[in-house]
Scaffold this motif. Structure first.
Motif, PDB file in Angstrom:
ATOM      1  N   GLU A 287       0.879  -1.183   0.366  1.00  0.00           N
ATOM      2  CA  GLU A 287       0.620   0.140  -0.247  1.00  0.00           C
ATOM      3  C   GLU A 287       0.931   1.322   0.007  1.00  0.00           C
ATOM      4  O   GLU A 287       0.888   2.419  -0.911  1.00  0.00           O
ATOM      5  N   ILE A 288       2.088   1.457   0.779  1.00  0.00           N
ATOM      6  CA  ILE A 288       2.785   2.494   0.409  1.00  0.00           C
ATOM      7  C   ILE A 288       3.490   2.350  -0.174  1.00  0.00           C
ATOM      8  O   ILE A 288       3.463   3.739  -1.066  1.00  0.00           O
ATOM      9  N   GLU A 289       4.079   1.408  -1.680  1.00  0.00           N
ATOM     10  CA  GLU A 289       4.875   1.698  -1.879  1.00  0.00           C
ATOM     11  C   GLU A 289       3.565   2.331  -3.380  1.00  0.00           C
ATOM     12  O   GLU A 289       3.912   3.096  -4.304  1.00  0.00           O
ATOM     13  N   TYR A 290       2.444   2.116  -3.475  1.00  0.00           N
ATOM     14  CA  TYR A 290       1.542   2.374  -4.297  1.00  0.00           C
ATOM     15  C   TYR A 290       1.207   3.822  -4.309  1.00  0.00           C
ATOM     16  O   TYR A 290       0.932   4.380  -4.997  1.00  0.00           O
ATOM     17  N   HIS A 291       0.736   4.074  -3.257  1.00  0.00           N
ATOM     18  CA  HIS A 291       0.340   5.805  -2.590  1.00  0.00           C
ATOM     19  C   HIS A 291       1.739   6.699  -2.543  1.00  0.00           C
ATOM     20  O   HIS A 291       1.533   7.714  -3.184  1.00  0.00           O
ATOM     21  N   LYS A 292       3.042   5.718  -2.754  1.00  0.00           N
ATOM     22  CA  LYS A 292       4.146   6.501  -2.374  1.00  0.00           C
ATOM     23  C   LYS A 292       4.564   6.741  -3.780  1.00  0.00           C
ATOM     24  O   LYS A 292       5.128   8.150  -4.573  1.00  0.00           O
ATOM     25  N   ARG A 293       4.368   6.324  -5.422  1.00  0.00           N
ATOM     26  CA  ARG A 293       3.832   6.637  -6.503  1.00  0.00           C
ATOM     27  C   ARG A 293       3.557   8.415  -6.865  1.00  0.00           C
ATOM     28  O   ARG A 293       4.053   8.900  -8.129  1.00  0.00           O
ATOM     29  N   ILE A 294       2.363   8.154  -5.975  1.00  0.00           N
ATOM     30  CA  ILE A 294       1.674   8.873  -6.802  1.00  0.00           C
ATOM     31  C   ILE A 294       2.638  10.950  -5.823  1.00  0.00           C
ATOM     32  O   ILE A 294       2.656  11.728  -6.257  1.00  0.00           O
ATOM     33  N   ALA A 295       2.420  10.526  -4.454  1.00  0.00           N
ATOM     34  CA  ALA A 295       3.297  11.176  -3.481  1.00  0.00           C
ATOM     35  C   ALA A 295       3.999  12.444  -4.337  1.00  0.00           C
ATOM     36  O   ALA A 295       4.308  13.188  -3.461  1.00  0.00           O
ATOM     37  N   MET A 296       5.237  11.241  -4.606  1.00  0.00           N
ATOM     38  CA  MET A 296       6.734  11.635  -5.126  1.00  0.00           C
ATOM     39  C   MET A 296       6.217  12.929  -6.071  1.00  0.00           C
ATOM     40  O   MET A 296       6.870  13.201  -6.283  1.00  0.00           O
ATOM     41  N   ALA A 349      -0.410   3.171  12.425  1.00  0.00           N
ATOM     42  CA  ALA A 349      -0.900   4.284  11.177  1.00  0.00           C
ATOM     43  C   ALA A 349      -1.120   4.118  10.001  1.00  0.00           C
ATOM     44  O   ALA A 349      -1.295   2.709   8.675  1.00  0.00           O
ATOM     45  N   SER A 350      -2.303   4.766   9.039  1.00  0.00           N
ATOM     46  CA  SER A 350      -2.948   4.865   7.846  1.00  0.00           C
ATOM     47  C   SER A 350      -1.624   4.981   6.491  1.00  0.00           C
ATOM     48  O   SER A 350      -0.974   6.147   7.021  1.00  0.00           O
ATOM     49  N   PRO A 351      -1.186   3.809   5.865  1.00  0.00           N
ATOM     50  CA  PRO A 351      -0.383   4.498   4.701  1.00  0.00           C
ATOM     51  C   PRO A 351      -0.434   5.377   3.830  1.00  0.00           C
ATOM     52  O   PRO A 351       0.391   5.926   3.308  1.00  0.00           O
ATOM     53  N   LEU A 352      -1.696   5.367   3.406  1.00  0.00           N
ATOM     54  CA  LEU A 352      -1.942   6.556   2.815  1.00  0.00           C
ATOM     55  C   LEU A 352      -1.845   7.515   2.965  1.00  0.00           C
ATOM     56  O   LEU A 352      -1.236   8.513   2.891  1.00  0.00           O
ATOM     57  N   ALA A 354       0.375   8.032   6.355  1.00  0.00           N
ATOM     58  CA  ALA A 354       1.750   7.777   6.057  1.00  0.00           C
ATOM     59  C   ALA A 354       2.765   8.813   5.119  1.00  0.00           C
ATOM     60  O   ALA A 354       3.256   9.572   5.317  1.00  0.00           O
ATOM     61  N   VAL A 355       2.322   7.962   4.143  1.00  0.00           N
ATOM     62  CA  VAL A 355       2.831   8.601   2.795  1.00  0.00           C
ATOM     63  C   VAL A 355       2.522  10.430   2.415  1.00  0.00           C
ATOM     64  O   VAL A 355       3.810  10.384   2.050  1.00  0.00           O
ATOM     65  N   TRP A 356       1.615  11.280   2.505  1.00  0.00           N
ATOM     66  CA  TRP A 356       1.274  12.245   2.153  1.00  0.00           C
ATOM     67  C   TRP A 356       1.811  13.050   3.397  1.00  0.00           C
ATOM     68  O   TRP A 356       1.234  14.282   2.751  1.00  0.00           O
ATOM     69  N   VAL A 357       1.989  12.426   4.780  1.00  0.00           N
ATOM     70  CA  VAL A 357       2.047  13.668   5.571  1.00  0.00           C
ATOM     71  C   VAL A 357       3.615  14.277   5.648  1.00  0.00           C
ATOM     72  O   VAL A 357       3.161  15.503   4.957  1.00  0.00           O
ATOM     73  N   PRO A 358       4.537  13.825   4.994  1.00  0.00           N
ATOM     74  CA  PRO A 358       5.402  14.653   3.956  1.00  0.00           C
ATOM     75  C   PRO A 358       5.209  15.916   3.568  1.00  0.00           C
ATOM     76  O   PRO A 358       5.490  16.769   3.591  1.00  0.00           O
ATOM     77  N   ASN A 359       4.190  15.421   2.300  1.00  0.00           N
ATOM     78  CA  ASN A 359       3.521  16.351   1.484  1.00  0.00           C
ATOM     79  C   ASN A 359       3.096  17.256   2.291  1.00  0.00           C
ATOM     80  O   ASN A 359       2.861  18.543   1.604  1.00  0.00           O
ATOM     81  N   ILE A 360       2.115  17.285   3.291  1.00  0.00           N
ATOM     82  CA  ILE A 360       1.810  18.406   3.495  1.00  0.00           C
ATOM     83  C   ILE A 360       2.126  18.923   4.576  1.00  0.00           C
ATOM     84  O   ILE A 360       2.331  19.857   4.926  1.00  0.00           O
ATOM     85  N   VAL A 361       3.364  18.742   5.039  1.00  0.00           N
ATOM     86  CA  VAL A 361       3.842  19.175   6.389  1.00  0.00           C
ATOM     87  C   VAL A 361       5.087  20.551   5.673  1.00  0.00           C
ATOM     88  O   VAL A 361       5.332  21.712   5.497  1.00  0.00           O
ATOM     89  N   TYR A 362       5.805  19.870   3.992  1.00  0.00           N
ATOM     90  CA  TYR A 362       6.383  20.517   3.145  1.00  0.00           C
ATOM     91  C   TYR A 362       5.428  21.392   2.040  1.00  0.00           C
ATOM     92  O   TYR A 362       6.052  22.614   1.933  1.00  0.00           O
ATOM     93  N   ALA A 363       4.053  21.708   2.367  1.00  0.00           N
ATOM     94  CA  ALA A 363       3.122  21.785   1.612  1.00  0.00           C
ATOM     95  C   ALA A 363       2.959  23.262   2.485  1.00  0.00           C
ATOM     96  O   ALA A 363       3.317  24.618   2.135  1.00  0.00           O
ATOM     97  N   PHE A 364       2.536  23.477   4.025  1.00  0.00           N
ATOM     98  CA  PHE A 364       2.929  24.521   4.931  1.00  0.00           C
ATOM     99  C   PHE A 364       3.849  25.082   4.959  1.00  0.00           C
ATOM    100  O   PHE A 364       4.421  26.539   4.331  1.00  0.00           O
ATOM    101  N   ILE A 365       5.200  24.615   5.043  1.00  0.00           N
ATOM    102  CA  ILE A 365       6.855  25.334   4.228  1.00  0.00           C
ATOM    103  C   ILE A 365       7.111  25.867   2.941  1.00  0.00           C
ATOM    104  O   ILE A 365       7.275  27.247   3.560  1.00  0.00           O
ATOM    105  N   ALA A 366       6.277  25.483   2.357  1.00  0.00           N
ATOM    106  CA  ALA A 366       6.132  26.231   0.816  1.00  0.00           C
ATOM    107  C   ALA A 366       5.408  27.427   0.937  1.00  0.00           C
ATOM    108  O   ALA A 366       6.093  28.454   0.403  1.00  0.00           O
ATOM    109  N   VAL A 367       3.952  27.280   1.056  1.00  0.00           N
ATOM    110  CA  VAL A 367       3.661  28.556   1.197  1.00  0.00           C
ATOM    111  C   VAL A 367       3.492  29.590   2.049  1.00  0.00           C
ATOM    112  O   VAL A 367       3.894  30.746   2.107  1.00  0.00           O
ATOM    113  N   TYR A 368       4.720  29.731   3.819  1.00  0.00           N
ATOM    114  CA  TYR A 368       4.883  30.225   4.560  1.00  0.00           C
ATOM    115  C   TYR A 368       6.481  30.725   3.537  1.00  0.00           C
ATOM    116  O   TYR A 368       6.595  32.069   3.122  1.00  0.00           O
TER     117      TYR A 368
END
Length: 375
Positions: A287-296, A349-352, A354-368
């Motif tokens: 599941e992580i591999e599947y979602h990671k390809r989209i998140a990356m 933790a949910s694989p979906l 877990a994979v998207w948390v880094p993107n969410i955190v860094y999206a806030f950094i990007a906005v700032y």
């Protein structure tokens, strides 16, 4: 008329992508591929130095080393560290633009920072599509060859047997095997139970069941006995050999290290759905591999915005500081992604998520950083 239409199309395209945009896109993509060539070349040198003894001791052919291993090693790791290459590329050439006062010149002509981001986002979109396409459909096929080479000439990774397997192969049909040996594709002390309305109606046992690799779902049973129950009546059938279609394959229960990397995204989706129906719990890595390809793929946009926002200001001392910050942020992103994936595999933790948390955190950094960027 055709020439006039072509001119109109060109003028319409130029309205959205001007010469300066093409200049930035070429710079971005050129630096991106240069960074890949440079860093992966270093990685190959270190890998050769580390594994050369294993290659020599295991008598790996030169042709296999080059075409089976490194020809697949390079695209795999290039795609894996694509966020790092994106970040380094943006930081490097944007700092150069700022140092040469090119960004100041663009701003003085009326370019807003938002407008400046357009060619960057176009480049990030090209990289995102390429990253997803490679990771989802091209690289998995090469990983099969690469992992087979590693298992043969580097170190054993394959799981060769499994014990006490119980799997639901169909609705109300449960298969059990005491031991499965992968080298001969044979399951020992095999049984197959069929239930209707939670009542056992058929019980098959066999000394062994061998999977036929030439046909899908075909198993050959040896020394079998079938007990069929119809109320109080019971019918027993015995024999030495029986060819049967059982909807399961060895990969359904013999999960090998890195197996998820050898599947395309469509195969992963089908595999995950099938294993969930059967009640398998150890599919989080898939599941992580599947979602990671989209998140990356989406990470290309987030890290591009961060990179441009950081390095578009002209400062004393050149690009050294920005490169250092860029490397730190890109490595922290990869580390964050690895840690969150580990928590998902070993915890609840949910694989979906877990994979998207880094993107969410860094999206806030990007906005700032975007808000703080020079306008």
């Amino acid at each position: 008329m055709r020439g006039l239409k072509n001119i109109k199309k060109k003028l319409k395209l130029d309205k959205y992508i001007r010469r300066i945009d093409w200049y930035i896109i070429k710079k971005f993509l050129g630096t991106y591929f240069f960074a890949i060539a440079l860093i992966i070349s270093i990685a190959v040198v270190f890998d050769v130095n580390e594994w050369i003894d294993n290659f020599i001791n295991n008598k790996a052919p030169i042709k296999a080393i080059i075409f089976d291993y490194y020809a697949n090693f390079i695209p795999y790791f290039s795609n894996l560290f694509s966020p790092l290459f994106v970040f380094i590329s943006v930081i490097f050439f944007t700092s150069k633009l700022a140092e040469n006062s090119e960004i100041i010149a663009m701003m003085s002509t009326g370019y807003s920072f938002k407008r400046l981001l357009r060619p960057y986002m176009i480049s990030a979109a090209i990289i995102a599509v390429m990253t997803y396409g490679m990771g989802a459909y091209v690289i998995p096929q090469g990983n099969v060859t690469r992992l087979n080479f590693e298992d043969k000439y580097k170190k054993k990774k394959k799981q060769e047997y499994v014990r006490n397997v119980q799997v639901e192969v169909d609705s109300g049909v449960i298969a059990y095997m005491e031991r499965y040996e992968n080298y001969n594709k044979t399951a020992y002390r095999f049984s197959l139970d069929k239930f209707v309305d939670k009542k056992l109606v058929s019980h098959l046992t066999a000394k062994s069941a061998t999977y036929d690799t030439t046909k899908v779902h075909k198993w050959t049973l040896k020394n079998y006995m079938i007990r069929e129950m119809d109320g109080m009546r019971e019918t027993i059938t015995q024999g030495e050999r029986l060819d049967s279609i059982i909807p399961m394959e060895p990969q359904d229960f013999l999960i090998m290290k890195g197996q998820q990397e050898t599947m395309t995204s469509s195969e992963l989706s089908d595999y995950i759905a099938r294993q969930k129906r059967r009640g398998f719990a150890n599919i989080k890595e898939f599941e992580i591999e599947y979602h990671k390809r989209i998140a990356m793929s989406f990470a290309s946009f987030i890290l591009t915005i961060i990179g441009v926002s950081l390095s578009s200001r002209k400062v004393k001392g050149g690009m050294g500081l920005y490169l250092g910050v860029g490397l730190a942020l890109s490595f922290s992103y990869i580390l964050f992604q690895t840690v969150s994936a580990t928590f998902a595999i070993n915890g609840n933790a949910s694989p979906l998520l877990a994979v998207w948390v880094p993107n969410i955190v860094y999206a806030f950094i990007a906005v700032y950083l975007y808000r703080k960027a020079p306008k």
